[in-house]
Structures are given as structure tokens and as C-alpha cells.
Write a protein that holds these residues in place. Structure first.
Motif, PDB file in Angstrom:
ATOM      1  N   GLY A  60      13.564  82.677  60.858  1.00 29.22           N
ATOM      2  CA  GLY A  60      14.810  83.402  60.678  1.00 29.22           C
ATOM      3  C   GLY A  60      14.608  84.901  60.632  1.00 29.22           C
ATOM      4  N   GLN A  61      13.447  85.364  60.196  1.00 29.38           N
ATOM      5  CA  GLN A  61      13.185  86.795  60.123  1.00 29.38           C
ATOM      6  C   GLN A  61      12.919  87.420  61.486  1.00 29.38           C
ATOM      7  OE1 GLN A  61      10.031  87.039  57.245  1.00 29.38           O
ATOM      8  NE2 GLN A  61      11.423  86.897  55.501  1.00 29.38           N
ATOM      9  N   LEU A  62      12.846  86.584  62.526  1.00 30.81           N
ATOM     10  CA  LEU A  62      12.729  87.125  63.875  1.00 30.81           C
ATOM     11  C   LEU A  62      14.070  87.649  64.383  1.00 30.81           C
ATOM     12  CD1 LEU A  62      10.461  84.431  65.602  1.00 30.81           C
ATOM     13  CD2 LEU A  62       9.775  86.664  64.738  1.00 30.81           C
ATOM     14  N   ALA A  80       5.231  88.462  68.424  1.00 27.74           N
ATOM     15  CA  ALA A  80       3.794  88.519  68.693  1.00 27.74           C
ATOM     16  C   ALA A  80       2.993  88.623  67.403  1.00 27.74           C
ATOM     17  CB  ALA A  80       3.478  89.696  69.614  1.00 27.74           C
ATOM     18  N   VAL A  81       3.546  89.325  66.403  1.00 28.75           N
ATOM     19  CA  VAL A  81       2.857  89.447  65.120  1.00 28.75           C
ATOM     20  C   VAL A  81       2.925  88.129  64.355  1.00 28.75           C
ATOM     21  CG1 VAL A  81       2.855  90.646  62.904  1.00 28.75           C
ATOM     22  CG2 VAL A  81       3.287  91.926  65.008  1.00 28.75           C
ATOM     23  N   LEU A  82       4.103  87.487  64.355  1.00 28.94           N
ATOM     24  CA  LEU A  82       4.257  86.216  63.647  1.00 28.94           C
ATOM     25  C   LEU A  82       3.304  85.159  64.189  1.00 28.94           C
ATOM     26  CD1 LEU A  82       5.740  84.402  61.615  1.00 28.94           C
ATOM     27  CD2 LEU A  82       7.428  83.940  63.388  1.00 28.94           C
ATOM     28  N   PHE A  83       3.126  85.130  65.498  1.00 28.28           N
ATOM     29  CA  PHE A  83       2.273  84.114  66.104  1.00 28.28           C
ATOM     30  C   PHE A  83       0.869  84.637  66.414  1.00 28.28           C
ATOM     31  CE2 PHE A  83       6.638  82.790  67.228  1.00 28.28           C
ATOM     32  CZ  PHE A  83       6.650  81.603  66.516  1.00 28.28           C
ATOM     33  N   GLU A  84       0.474  85.713  65.724  1.00 28.41           N
ATOM     34  CA  GLU A  84      -0.901  86.221  65.699  1.00 28.41           C
ATOM     35  C   GLU A  84      -1.413  86.671  67.061  1.00 28.41           C
ATOM     36  OE1 GLU A  84      -3.304  83.260  63.837  1.00 28.41           O
ATOM     37  OE2 GLU A  84      -1.999  83.077  62.105  1.00 28.41           O
ATOM     38  N   THR A 209       9.480  78.828  74.804  1.00 28.94           N
ATOM     39  CA  THR A 209      10.073  79.497  75.971  1.00 28.94           C
ATOM     40  C   THR A 209       9.656  80.962  76.051  1.00 28.94           C
ATOM     41  OG1 THR A 209      12.077  80.023  74.709  1.00 28.94           O
ATOM     42  CG2 THR A 209      12.075  77.963  75.994  1.00 28.94           C
ATOM     43  N   GLY A 210       9.072  81.492  74.978  1.00 24.71           N
ATOM     44  CA  GLY A 210       8.570  82.860  75.027  1.00 24.71           C
ATOM     45  C   GLY A 210       7.415  82.963  76.016  1.00 24.71           C
ATOM     46  N   ARG A 211       7.475  83.927  76.897  1.00 24.39           N
ATOM     47  CA  ARG A 211       6.467  84.052  77.940  1.00 24.39           C
ATOM     48  C   ARG A 211       5.351  84.995  77.495  1.00 24.39           C
ATOM     49  NH1 ARG A 211       7.514  85.619  84.346  1.00 24.39           N
ATOM     50  NH2 ARG A 211       5.564  84.693  85.124  1.00 24.39           N
ATOM     51  N   PHE A 212       4.139  84.477  77.542  1.00 25.07           N
ATOM     52  CA  PHE A 212       2.964  85.259  77.155  1.00 25.07           C
ATOM     53  C   PHE A 212       2.799  86.425  78.130  1.00 25.07           C
ATOM     54  CE2 PHE A 212      -1.404  86.436  76.703  1.00 25.07           C
ATOM     55  CZ  PHE A 212      -1.755  86.126  75.408  1.00 25.07           C
ATOM     56  N   THR A 213       2.771  87.647  77.601  1.00 24.94           N
ATOM     57  CA  THR A 213       2.799  88.836  78.452  1.00 24.94           C
ATOM     58  C   THR A 213       1.762  89.852  77.992  1.00 24.94           C
ATOM     59  OG1 THR A 213       5.185  88.525  78.776  1.00 24.94           O
ATOM     60  CG2 THR A 213       4.271  90.665  79.390  1.00 24.94           C
ATOM     61  N   PHE A 214       1.110  90.463  78.961  1.00 27.02           N
ATOM     62  CA  PHE A 214       0.216  91.596  78.689  1.00 27.02           C
ATOM     63  C   PHE A 214       0.852  92.854  79.260  1.00 27.02           C
ATOM     64  CE2 PHE A 214      -2.747  94.505  80.785  1.00 27.02           C
ATOM     65  CZ  PHE A 214      -3.379  95.045  79.673  1.00 27.02           C
ATOM     66  N   SER A 255       2.234  90.268  74.041  1.00 24.94           N
ATOM     67  CA  SER A 255       3.560  90.090  73.464  1.00 24.94           C
ATOM     68  C   SER A 255       4.181  88.816  74.004  1.00 24.94           C
ATOM     69  CB  SER A 255       4.461  91.293  73.781  1.00 24.94           C
ATOM     70  OG  SER A 255       4.619  91.445  75.182  1.00 24.94           O
ATOM     71  N   LEU A 256       5.344  88.465  73.443  1.00 23.77           N
ATOM     72  CA  LEU A 256       6.112  87.313  73.904  1.00 23.77           C
ATOM     73  C   LEU A 256       7.476  87.802  74.377  1.00 23.77           C
ATOM     74  CD1 LEU A 256       5.290  84.766  71.054  1.00 23.77           C
ATOM     75  CD2 LEU A 256       4.331  84.808  73.356  1.00 23.77           C
ATOM     76  N   LYS A 257       7.841  87.419  75.584  1.00 20.14           N
ATOM     77  CA  LYS A 257       9.118  87.815  76.154  1.00 20.14           C
ATOM     78  C   LYS A 257      10.084  86.631  76.093  1.00 20.14           C
ATOM     79  CE  LYS A 257       7.770  91.960  77.503  1.00 20.14           C
ATOM     80  NZ  LYS A 257       8.342  93.203  76.942  1.00 20.14           N
TER      81      LYS A 257
END
Length: 461
Positions: A60-62, A80-84, A209-214, A255-257
Motif C-alpha cells: 500500500g505504501q507504493l 525498486a527499493v521495496l523489492f531490493e 507486471t513490473g518490467r525489469f529495467t536498466f 528499476s521496475l516500470k
């Protein structure tokens, strides 16, 4: 269909509904980080997982909308921080040509430094074990040549899911316990197990569904070479290459998009569903029979065990593999361990040359902050020799004159000062011997020269 439910006459009540909402929440969130590492992992969350309230609060804090801030107060966290995937502080960095100074870098520099630290011992050239030299407090230095300039934004490939078969255990356990409750008509526990499977599965899918992104910032046209030094605790890393190849380490990030950003309404909806699950379990599980409560507890126990296994995986090592193999394309790196910090510092200067004397002096002052007269005389002599090595440096120490003039009488030097500078000169000569004389199959003995804007490599020894 059986007419009597097992343990029907038991007066014992587990009363586990409250614990189920809190216990295992941190483990479940930690396990969810694997969703963005393994292919297809987002489809494997259909089991009754514990810690629904804790998970709901963290997810919920996202949300960045006022509605979600009201339901789940607290500091908004980046996914990205929440999921390390971000959040770690990296080492200090100094660019030798650009003059860039970063007191601390980011998550990717931390990963890169750890990768260098974990170089197998057999791949490290230990100077004090191969050459006659002084040893006080050994320190390692890794020389890395970066060639690939990544795109400003890339989407690394995920790993094949080796944990897929294990995911069937909590899913089957949740289904089996739900069926058992259905057979004995314990509708309360049956519905709560089913609700837990539904809320966990939907949450896992939405998060997945978040896309791993550099990403990394694009360097300015005409930027100088990106050579520089990462200064970590007990480990020094020299980066050599164009600015566009060094920037991904010093200023890049994972990051996650999400399609729903920046409000993340779909994640907020999952948090509400998990909260409803917690409240429903709090009210309805105690209404079930003792057999149904045991089935509910069994489903949680198996799920907790699976989540614990996922959270125990070294997720940082997967991120390091993505960084080294996909983003940087396996850069050439060689690691050495010197017996003294002075020898290491001189070797770093040799690895960064050619460069302006003033720029090299700044690097040397960072590595060796000593500012006495003796040290300043030694530093100036070392920098002059690094910038003007001469042909003698390629000769074996026994076949050439000393690289530094020890006969020079420095005004005001005491006998102890002369003894100290002689020791420091000896350390410096060790660094020159390693850089120019050690065979190429044992170390990187190549002098990198920037010619016409391109990197050319010439064998130096």
C-alpha cells in the motif's frame, strides 16, 4: 461423502486467525522479489500465503494517490527499493580525466564492487607471494576495462525459473486443504483458503507486471574518457573506458516500470484485497471446525516454507550476473593483491596513465592522504616517473638502475626521513615491476592509450 468431520467433538480451538495476518509477512515480501528475476514467476503465486496484513501495508505504501496514502500512511517507497533492486550505497568515485567526484555512488556500483571482491582466490595475482617485497596490510585492486556503451534504457533478460517445480508444493497443499474442508463442509475455512489463494495469486501477478529495467544518464558529446577509481573498504577498483561505459556503474540503476505508475492503482487495489483477506480470516476462521482450522494452518505452513526458501536465495548474485553479463557484456578484469597500500597506489596511477600530473596527484592524495614533507616529495617523484617512465621500466630490476634517485639529499630530512622515503621508493618500484614485467597471462600488462577518441591496446612488457 463422510457424515462426521474429524475432531468434531474437540473443545480445542486454535484461534490462529490473527497470527495468520502478521506471521510471515516479511518473508512473503522478500520472496516476491524473485518475481522480477525469474521468467514466469508471476504466474506461480496461487497459494494461501501468511502475512496478508503485513504484505498489504508494504504494498500500500507504493501508491502515490491521496486515497492510498490515507489507507496506508507512511513514506512512499519506490518499487525498486521495496523489492531490493535499488537502495544500496556504493563506494566513493573519482574520475581522473573528467574531475567527477562522488562521495557515494549507487546500487550498481555496490554490486560491481562486490563482484570484484568475490573474485576467486586462484584468479588473483598475489604480489607479495610472487615477488620479493614488503608486506604490511594487504589490499586488493581490480583493473577493469569497459568496452560496451549500453543504451540509455534497456530491459535485461530474466533467468529461467529453476524454482518452478517447487511452486507446485504450496499450490497443491492449498488446493488439497481447501478440498478437504469442502468435503467435510467446513465452508468458513474452505472459503478462507480459497480467498487466500486468490488474493496471493492476483497480487503476485500484478507485482510481476513490473518490467525489469536498466537506465543510465546519457553522457554529453565530447566527454573525456571515463577512467576513474572506485574507493571501497579494503578494495580498490580502477575503471578504464569511455564515459558512456563507466556511467552505467557510477550512475546507472535498476528499476521496475509499471503501466499504472506513478499512482500504482493496481497495486493499491491488491493491498485492499489483502486487507479484506486479513479481516475475513480474523472473523471467519474461528467459526470453522477444528479440522478446518488445522487444514488452514497446514496450507499456511507449507506456503511459509516455500516463501522462506525463495527469500533465502541470493538475489544480489542474480543482479550481479545481470549487470556483468548483460549490461556490461563481461568486461575484462584482473585483480591483484599488494602487500602495502603504497605499492597499490602507484599501481593504480600506472593503470590510469596517461593523464595530467595534477589529476593523478588528486587520485594519489585520495588513496594516500599523508601530507608530510617526506610523503609530498615521494608523491611528486612517483607522479613524474609515472608520466615519464622511460625505457628502463621495462627492464628487470636486477638489470637496470633504480627508478628513483635515492642519493638526492633533501634539505631538512632526518635519518629517519631518509629511511622512510627509501622504503616508499622500494614499494613504488614493486608496482612498476608488476605493471611492466609480470607476464600477460598472470595480469593485465597492457597500457591503455587514448588515440583519436578510440582505445588502443599495446603490450607493455
Amino acid at each position: 461423502m463422510p457424515s462426521t468431520i474429524p475432531l468434531k467433538d474437540s473443545r480445542f480451538n486454535l484461534d490462529i486467525s490473527g497470527v495468520a495476518g502478521f506471521f510471515g509477512g516479511d518473508v512473503a515480501v522478500s520472496a516476491m522479489t524473485t518475481v522480477h528475476i525469474y521468467q514466469g514467476r508471476k504466474w506461480l503465486g496461487w497459494y494461501n500465503t501468511p502475512g496478508s496484513y503485513e504484505i498489504a501495508k508494504r504494498y500500500g505504501q507504493l501508491g502515490r494517490a491521496r486515497f492510498w496514502d490515507g489507507l496506508y500512511p507512511g513514506i512512499n517507497v519506490d518499487p525498486a527499493v521495496l523489492f531490493e533492486l535499488d537502495g544500496m550505497k556504493g563506494p566513493q568515485y573519482r574520475g581522473v580525466h573528467s574531475g567527477t567526484i562522488m562521495s557515494k555512488t549507487g546500487h550498481l556500483a555496490h554490486l560491481f564492487l562486490q563482484e570484484c571482491k568475490d573474485t576467486p582466490r586462484e584468479d588473483v595475482f598475489v604480489v607479495h607471494e610472487n615477488l620479493t617485497c614488503r608486506k604490511t596490510m594487504p589490499i586488493a585492486v581490480t583493473i577493469v576495462t569497459l568496452d560496451r556503451v549500453p543504451n540509455v534504457e534497456e530491459h535485461p533478460r530474466l533467468f529461467r525459473d529453476s524454482t518452478g517445480p517447487l511452486a507446485s508444493l504450496p499450490i497443491v497443499a492449498s488446493l488439497a486443504t481447501a478440498v478437504a474442508c469442502l468435503v467435510y463442509r467446513d465452508w468458513f475455512c474452505f472459503s478462507m483458503i480459497l480467498l487466500g489463494m486468490l488474493s496471493s495469486g492476483l497480487s503476485c501477478y500484478v507485482i510481476g507486471t513490473g518490467r525489469f529495467t536498466f537506465t543510465h544518464p546519457k553522457n554529453a558529446a565530447g566527454a573525456p574518457a571515463g577512467d576513474g577509481v572506485l574507493h571501497g573498504e579494503g578494495e580498490i577498483v580502477v575503471l578504464r573506458g569511455p564515459e558512456g561505459a563507466v556511467t552505467p556503474i557510477t550512475r546507472g540503476r535498476f528499476s521496475l516500470k509499471f503501466a499504472s505508475e506513478p499512482e500504482y492503482h493496481n497495486i493499491g487495489a491488491c493491498s485492499v484485497l489483502l486487507t479484506v483477506q486479513f479481516l475475513a480470516q480474523l472473523l471467519l476462521v474461528p467459526q470453522g471446525e477444528i479440522f478446518g482450522q488445522i487444514m488452514f494452518l497446514c496450507s499456511l505452513a507449507v506456503s511459509w516454507g516455500y516463501n522462506s526458501y525463495l527469500s533465502s536465495l541470493d538475489r544480489e548474485s542474480f543482479q550481479r550476473r545481470i549487470l556483468m553479463e548483460q549490461v556490461l557484456s563481461k568486461p575484462d578484469k584482473h585483480k591483484y593483491e599488494f602487500g602495502t597500500r603504497t605499492a597499490m597506489a602507484v599501481f593504480v596511477l600506472l593503470s590510469l596513465a596517461p593523464a595530467k600530473q595534477g589529476d593523478l596527484r588528486k587520485v594519489l592524495d585520495d588513496l594516500l592522504p599523508n601530507e608530510t614533507v617526506v610523503w609530498n616529495v615521494w608523491k611528486q617523484a612517483v607522479i613524474e616517473r609515472v608520466c615519464n617512465p622511460g625505457p628502463a621500466v621495462k627492464m628487470h630490476r636486477g638489470e637496470r638502475k633504480p627508478l628513483f634517485d635515492r642519493a638526492t639529499r633533501h634539505e631538512g630530512f632526518q635519518p629517519a626521513d631518509l629511511q622512510l622515503i627509501d622504503v616508499l621508493y622500494s614499494d613504488a618500484e614493486v608496482a612498476f615491476d608488476v605493471f611492466y614485467r609480470v607476464p600477460a597471462d598472470s595480469m593485465s600488462s597492457r597500457a591503455e592509450t587514448l588515440v583519436g577518441g578510440r582505445w588502443s591496446t599495446a603490450i607493455a612488457g
